[in-house]
Write a protein that holds these residues in place. Sequence first.
Motif, PDB file in Angstrom:
ATOM      1  N   ASN A  75       5.752  -2.001 -14.270  1.00  0.00           N
ATOM      2  CA  ASN A  75       4.854  -0.876 -14.410  1.00  0.00           C
ATOM      3  C   ASN A  75       3.421  -1.319 -14.645  1.00  0.00           C
ATOM      4  N   ASP A  76       3.290  -2.451 -15.322  1.00  0.00           N
ATOM      5  CA  ASP A  76       1.938  -2.962 -15.487  1.00  0.00           C
ATOM      6  C   ASP A  76       1.323  -3.267 -14.123  1.00  0.00           C
ATOM      7  N   ASP A  77       2.188  -3.684 -13.234  1.00  0.00           N
ATOM      8  CA  ASP A  77       1.706  -4.002 -11.899  1.00  0.00           C
ATOM      9  C   ASP A  77       1.307  -2.764 -11.108  1.00  0.00           C
ATOM     10  N   VAL A  78       1.872  -1.615 -11.496  1.00  0.00           N
ATOM     11  CA  VAL A  78       1.559  -0.390 -10.758  1.00  0.00           C
ATOM     12  C   VAL A  78       0.063  -0.186 -10.717  1.00  0.00           C
ATOM     13  N   GLY A  79      -0.572  -0.321 -11.903  1.00  0.00           N
ATOM     14  CA  GLY A  79      -2.014  -0.113 -11.976  1.00  0.00           C
ATOM     15  C   GLY A  79      -2.747  -1.031 -11.008  1.00  0.00           C
ATOM     16  N   GLY A  80      -2.372  -2.279 -11.016  1.00  0.00           N
ATOM     17  CA  GLY A  80      -3.014  -3.246 -10.134  1.00  0.00           C
ATOM     18  C   GLY A  80      -2.837  -2.872  -8.680  1.00  0.00           C
ATOM     19  N   ALA A  81      -1.603  -2.500  -8.328  1.00  0.00           N
ATOM     20  CA  ALA A  81      -1.314  -2.180  -6.937  1.00  0.00           C
ATOM     21  C   ALA A  81      -2.155  -0.990  -6.489  1.00  0.00           C
ATOM     22  N   VAL A  82      -2.227   0.013  -7.359  1.00  0.00           N
ATOM     23  CA  VAL A  82      -2.992   1.202  -7.002  1.00  0.00           C
ATOM     24  C   VAL A  82      -4.453   0.825  -6.779  1.00  0.00           C
ATOM     25  N   GLY A  83      -4.948  -0.062  -7.664  1.00  0.00           N
ATOM     26  CA  GLY A  83      -6.329  -0.495  -7.519  1.00  0.00           C
ATOM     27  C   GLY A  83      -6.581  -1.119  -6.158  1.00  0.00           C
ATOM     28  N   GLY A  99       0.772  -1.223   0.000  1.00  0.00           N
ATOM     29  CA  GLY A  99       0.000   0.000   0.000  1.00  0.00           C
ATOM     30  C   GLY A  99       0.814   1.288   0.000  1.00  0.00           C
ATOM     31  N   ALA A 100       2.116   1.196  -0.243  1.00  0.00           N
ATOM     32  CA  ALA A 100       2.929   2.406  -0.251  1.00  0.00           C
ATOM     33  C   ALA A 100       2.763   3.128  -1.581  1.00  0.00           C
ATOM     34  N   ASP A 101       2.648   4.457  -1.538  1.00  0.00           N
ATOM     35  CA  ASP A 101       2.599   5.191  -2.801  1.00  0.00           C
ATOM     36  C   ASP A 101       4.026   5.530  -3.229  1.00  0.00           C
ATOM     37  N   HIS A 102       4.149   6.145  -4.421  1.00  0.00           N
ATOM     38  CA  HIS A 102       5.478   6.386  -4.973  1.00  0.00           C
ATOM     39  C   HIS A 102       6.342   7.239  -4.053  1.00  0.00           C
ATOM     40  N   PHE A 103       5.702   8.262  -3.462  1.00  0.00           N
ATOM     41  CA  PHE A 103       6.485   9.163  -2.620  1.00  0.00           C
ATOM     42  C   PHE A 103       7.052   8.403  -1.431  1.00  0.00           C
ATOM     43  N   THR A 104       6.235   7.562  -0.823  1.00  0.00           N
ATOM     44  CA  THR A 104       6.695   6.781   0.330  1.00  0.00           C
ATOM     45  C   THR A 104       7.794   5.800  -0.084  1.00  0.00           C
ATOM     46  N   ILE A 105       7.566   5.121  -1.206  1.00  0.00           N
ATOM     47  CA  ILE A 105       8.579   4.167  -1.669  1.00  0.00           C
ATOM     48  C   ILE A 105       9.900   4.889  -1.879  1.00  0.00           C
ATOM     49  N   VAL A 161      -4.927  -0.504  -3.438  1.00  0.00           N
ATOM     50  CA  VAL A 161      -4.763   0.465  -2.353  1.00  0.00           C
ATOM     51  C   VAL A 161      -5.980   1.373  -2.200  1.00  0.00           C
ATOM     52  N   GLN A 162      -6.631   1.658  -3.347  1.00  0.00           N
ATOM     53  CA  GLN A 162      -7.682   2.687  -3.331  1.00  0.00           C
ATOM     54  C   GLN A 162      -8.661   2.546  -2.161  1.00  0.00           C
ATOM     55  N   GLU A 163      -8.923   3.719  -1.538  1.00  0.00           N
ATOM     56  CA  GLU A 163      -9.827   3.714  -0.392  1.00  0.00           C
ATOM     57  C   GLU A 163     -11.263   3.469  -0.872  1.00  0.00           C
ATOM     58  N   PRO A 164     -12.115   2.953   0.009  1.00  0.00           N
ATOM     59  CA  PRO A 164     -13.528   2.789  -0.355  1.00  0.00           C
ATOM     60  C   PRO A 164     -14.157   4.166  -0.549  1.00  0.00           C
ATOM     61  N   PRO A 165     -15.175   4.283  -1.416  1.00  0.00           N
ATOM     62  CA  PRO A 165     -15.791   5.590  -1.661  1.00  0.00           C
ATOM     63  C   PRO A 165     -16.299   6.215  -0.362  1.00  0.00           C
ATOM     64  N   PRO A 166     -16.082   7.527  -0.176  1.00  0.00           N
ATOM     65  CA  PRO A 166     -16.445   8.185   1.080  1.00  0.00           C
ATOM     66  C   PRO A 166     -17.963   8.255   1.258  1.00  0.00           C
ATOM     67  N   THR A 167     -18.410   8.115   2.477  1.00  0.00           N
ATOM     68  CA  THR A 167     -19.839   8.233   2.785  1.00  0.00           C
ATOM     69  C   THR A 167     -20.026   9.074   4.032  1.00  0.00           C
ATOM     70  N   GLY A 168     -21.203   9.732   4.145  1.00  0.00           N
ATOM     71  CA  GLY A 168     -21.557  10.455   5.355  1.00  0.00           C
ATOM     72  C   GLY A 168     -20.904  11.816   5.446  1.00  0.00           C
ATOM     73  N   PRO A 169     -21.419  12.700   6.314  1.00  0.00           N
ATOM     74  CA  PRO A 169     -20.931  14.074   6.444  1.00  0.00           C
ATOM     75  C   PRO A 169     -19.524  14.153   7.040  1.00  0.00           C
ATOM     76  N   GLN A 170     -19.191  13.182   7.907  1.00  0.00           N
ATOM     77  CA  GLN A 170     -17.878  13.202   8.547  1.00  0.00           C
ATOM     78  C   GLN A 170     -16.771  13.217   7.506  1.00  0.00           C
TER      79      GLN A 170
END
Lengths: 315, 383
Positions: B5-13, A214-220, B15-24
């Motif tokens: 680099n192909d893996d970068v896309g996968g890794a980012v996917g 879960g590290a981003d590029h900057f962290t890496i 990591v992505q946070e769940p969509p935000p919900t609620g006023p907080q």
Amino acid sequence: MSVAEPLPAEPTAVPTRRRAAGEDRQGSRFVRIAVLVIVILWIIPTLGVLITSFRPKALVDSTGWWTVFTDPFQAAGWTLENYGLALDQGGLGNAFLNSLAVAIPATVIPIAIAAFAAYAFSWMDFRGRYVMFVAVVGLLVVPLQMALIPILRLYNSGASIGRLIVFPDLDLVGEFLGVWLAHTAFGLPLAIYLLRNYIGSLPSSIIESAKIDGADHFTIFWRLIIPLSVPALAAFAIFQFLWVWNDLLVAYVFLGGTQQNRVLTIALANLVGSRGVDWHLLTAAAFISMGLPLIVFFALQKYFVRGLTAGAVKG
Amino acid sequence: VRTSNDDVGGAVGVVQEPPPTGPQTVVVSILRVVGAIAIPIVGFVILWLSYDFLRDADANRFLRVGVAIVVGVGGVFFLYWGMNRVIDFLPARYRESVRPYIFVGPALVILAVFLIYPVINTILVSLKDSLGQEYIGLDNYRFVFTNEGMLRSIRNTFGWIVIVPLLGVSIGLAFATLADRLRRGEAVAKSMIFLPMAISFAGASITWRLIFSFRPQGFGTNIGLLNGIMLGLGQDPVSWLDVKPWNNLFLIVIMVWMQTGFAMVVLSAAIKAIPDEILEAARIDGASELQVFRRIIVPSILPTIAVVTTYMVINAMKVFDIVFVMGSPETRGTEVIAERMIDWFFISNHDGRGAAIAVILFLAVIPVMVVNIRRFREEEAIR
């Protein structure tokens, strides 16, 4: 036949080796003498400066520095006065501070910028990556003398196409920032090239696993690449530091030769011009300017040598 | 690299946070936005204030230098960190496609402003008059190839680019080979040869002026080493730096003294990389040390010799400081190209001529560098 062959080989091999050892002993005397002669030739100039800088003015003017070898406890003795004189009258104290203020950022800035770029060139995917990298390496061709005047003009009056200001008039002449940027630019192509070679050769598995964690590029980059690249960074740092510290031209053009701004090399050159016959002063001044680079060099020699060979030999 | 680099896309996917919900989460993201904008702004204000402080000539010396160092070193890190924060605030889709440009951007901007623009500008100025205003065609180039001092500087520079690499590489190679055989003290011996690399040209000039120092009769004892030797041999002292054309050679010696260490270190590393078995095999076959050197060592480090030679050729081509600090190049006839360039720019104040000399220097360096880069790339391909 095939069984008998190794047997006669054994006895002949032994005398050959013994003969080689004999030659080695004789040869090694020649080697030692030859090495010693070259070493002595090479340190004589520095030795002369070192000895002269500790002799009182009257003695410096009346006898050659080599006479101390026949008369080590010379009548007038040894002195540290020359150093005080050089720091004070020669204005070297102030110049030393200026040199520090130029050299430290002018070493750190290009390394930081080059490391970010080298990381991107090695481990990030973007359009034009290869073309940009080749262009950067190609810029190694530009002699810095060629860049001095146009940059000076930019600093003085900026640049504009028609009424569109492309580069604002920042009035950077005589400012540390101006010298830092110039040194950064001149050091960047080599820095990017060397660091990309190093960072690009790090195993991709560690970067992959950091990404999965879960590290981003900057962290890496910050937590992983920088600590792993310390040898390469140190090597280039020493190279760049010595270069900037010893530079006369860039500092002269962008910082100027005024009493307030001048760096050590300029102060030295001025001393040569104004007090070229005061050898006691000149030699002490020269040694003050050599002190820091020599310390840096001897302390970090290992890295320096490794960096040079990494750049020039490559594998 | 490609697969990674192909893996970068996968890794980012992943990591992505769940969509935000609620006023907080709205408050949190507003805070994030404010932070992302405010932090860089505050940073730049601080940098700017301290930069103003640096211009204040009355400020305390030590403090001024200290602030300069902190601002210079801290500023660059802050720049990247701030930009990275700003990127984080972009919509997730764009973040990772913009981020690489944040990483390479500053380098490219600096290179464009400080190297690419100057090359174009210098070429244009070289076609203009002394003030750099009116175009006057190729007159400046005509000057470069007709003026007596210029022609002498070109001749002298040729001397530098032949002699400096020749002496530097051969002494460096000989010393590296010899020192490699020392049982003890190799490191010490090598650092003694290498030491002048750490000295500035200005410092080296003082060092060598002391060696060449000359005092005519009635002006005191000669304290220069060379004249000391001359007197010891019963000869008259010589004003070494005024002996044309040999004074050029004396200046060249200074550069050889400074650069041999570089050649030696690099060549030494190459020699050590030759497998011991090859050398041993040759020795057992009865090859003399000289034969081993000529037939094995030299051929196997030939590529390194070529690299070191090119490096020294380029350095010699651009030599300026030694000639400048040793003094009066014009009366002594020791001009070199880069020194002429500075002279025309700053002392004789003719921008056009200075620029023309710079362009010629540039053109002279290109072929050497191209050969060098091509070599690098070939080696890269082999690896």
